[in-house]
Design a protein around this motif. Structure first.
Motif, short mmCIF file in Angstrom:
data_model
loop_
_atom_site.label_atom_id
_atom_site.label_comp_id
_atom_site.label_asym_id
_atom_site.label_seq_id
_atom_site.Cartn_x
_atom_site.Cartn_y
_atom_site.Cartn_z
N ASP A 1 -20.04 4.24 8.25
CA ASP A 1 -18.52 4.30 8.04
C ASP A 1 -18.43 5.29 6.78
N ILE B 1 -15.42 8.15 6.73
CA ILE B 1 -14.16 7.94 5.57
C ILE B 1 -14.09 8.99 4.85
N GLU C 1 -9.85 3.27 3.16
CA GLU C 1 -10.36 2.82 4.51
C GLU C 1 -11.54 1.80 4.06
N GLN C 2 -11.55 0.78 4.71
CA GLN C 2 -12.77 -0.26 4.43
C GLN C 2 -13.92 0.38 5.12
N LYS D 1 -12.83 12.11 5.88
CA LYS D 1 -11.43 12.32 6.14
C LYS D 1 -10.70 12.37 4.98
N LEU E 1 -4.97 -1.49 2.43
CA LEU E 1 -5.35 -0.67 3.23
C LEU E 1 -4.20 -0.15 4.10
N GLU E 2 -3.26 -1.12 4.32
CA GLU E 2 -1.97 -1.10 5.14
C GLU E 2 -1.22 -0.29 4.50
N LYS F 1 -10.57 10.28 2.47
CA LYS F 1 -10.28 8.83 2.22
C LYS F 1 -11.00 8.23 1.19
N PRO G 1 -2.71 3.98 4.37
CA PRO G 1 -3.73 4.10 5.42
C PRO G 1 -4.35 5.51 5.60
N ASN G 2 -3.46 6.71 4.91
CA ASN G 2 -4.25 7.86 4.90
C ASN G 2 -5.10 8.23 3.73
#
Ligand code: ZN
Length: 311
Positions: free
Chosen positions: A88, A92, A81-82, A95, A73-74, A97, A77-78
């Motif tokens: 959510d 998500i 996402e969790q 976007k 995730l780190e 992702k 980031p683009n």
């Protein structure tokens, strides 16, 4: 094409060899996704505990893979996402992702401690299978068919339902499923199991269990492992076998229960659809055989609705 996959071992596999989602070694990778034609993608990423991990070793292994999941995730980031709540999911995917759902394969992760269940749920683990193939503190897997749910297992089921962690019956032996059905209150699922009537494997579901899952408004994710798709000559397993299992499920009234549970990076799967960038081949064949509406339910809509409703 939109895709919702209930099970893969990708993060566990990547952690083992020290690679990240940017690497193309796994069936699921960032660049494979970019070439996949997938417009919305939700993926359950399992923290998988082999039966050799119990007690403290199981806790440490779970934590290590969890850190690897957070690292992805780190790092991207683009791209990923969790998912922590049902709302959510589409936020998500819109976007562009990966909507990443953290799951656990084997209740050995609880190490026989009820308080671990809430702890894992607070970290965003939304569903957990009670066992892998062997028995755990909770009950018996398919390799230990004489073991039902233990007294701790019954408490664990109630606690999982209390904290809102969905129970996954994939890998449980029939005796343990029977015990579970007597006490369960909430909807449950089988994240990566097929139909035993079509392919006689202990890991596949009997018609009775399929009907129980339909009845509770759960989900059944089709597993691509060749040995669960096709009996006799598994090496020839392919798309037609996926369709045979789906058709059997439809005959049992499972139109709103069907989903996918690829088992990517944890199983030997047919070459025709062995990675995320080949899912359009499977989609097109399903669309031709089953029609667009059912294919959409299978690939995305049923699982989306289940998670939106239950989280
Ligand atoms: Zn599995």
């Amino acid at each position: 094409m939109k895709l919702f996959d209930l099970h893969c071992d990708t993060i566990t596999g990547l952690e083992t060899v020290g690679l990240h989602l940017g690497n193309d070694a796994a069936a699921i990778s960032i660049s494979k996704l970019e070439n996949s034609g997938i417009s919305a993608y939700a993926q359950c990423f399992a923290i998988f505990l082999d039966d050799k991990y119990r007690g403290k070793a199981a806790i440490e292994k779970w934590d290590r893979i969890y850190q690897w999941f957070l690292k992805q995730l780190e790092l991207y980031p683009n791209k990923i996402e969790q998912v922590l709540t049902g709302a959510d999911l589409e936020k998500i995917t819109k976007k562009g992702k990966i909507a990443a759902i953290l799951t656990t394969e084997s209740g050995a992760a609880f190490a026989g401690q009820l308080e671990r269940i809430q702890e894992l749920r607070e970290k965003g683990c939304l569903l957990t299978s009670l066992t892998w193939n062997g028995d755990t503190e909770i009950g018996g897997g398919v390799y230990t068919p004489k073991i039902g749910l233990t007294p701790f297992g019954k408490e664990a089921v109630a606690e999982m339902e209390r904290v809102g962690m969905i129970i996954d019956v994939s890998h449980l032996c029939d005796k343990a499923v029977d015990d579970f059905l007597k006490i369960r209150q909430k909807p449950f699922l089988a994240s990566h199991s097929n139909c035993r009537a079509i392919c006689n494997a202990a890991r596949n579901l009997t018609d009775e269990y399929i009907q129980e899952i339909v009845h509770c408004k759960g989900l059944i994710g089709i597993n691509y492992l060749i040995y669960f798709l096709r009996e006799g000559d598994p090496e020839n397993a392919g798309i037609s076998d996926v369709i045979r299992h789906v058709e059997h499920l439809l005959n049992l009234g499972a139109v709103n229960t069907i989903a996918l549970g690829s088992d990517f990076d944890g199983a030997k799967v047919p070459a025709a659809f062995d990675s995320i960038d080949k899912m359009n081949t499977l989609y097109t064949a399903c669309q031709k055989a089953l029609g667009t509406e059912i294919t959409e339910k299978l690939f995305y809509q049923n699982a989306l609705k289940f998670f939106q409703k239950n989280f």
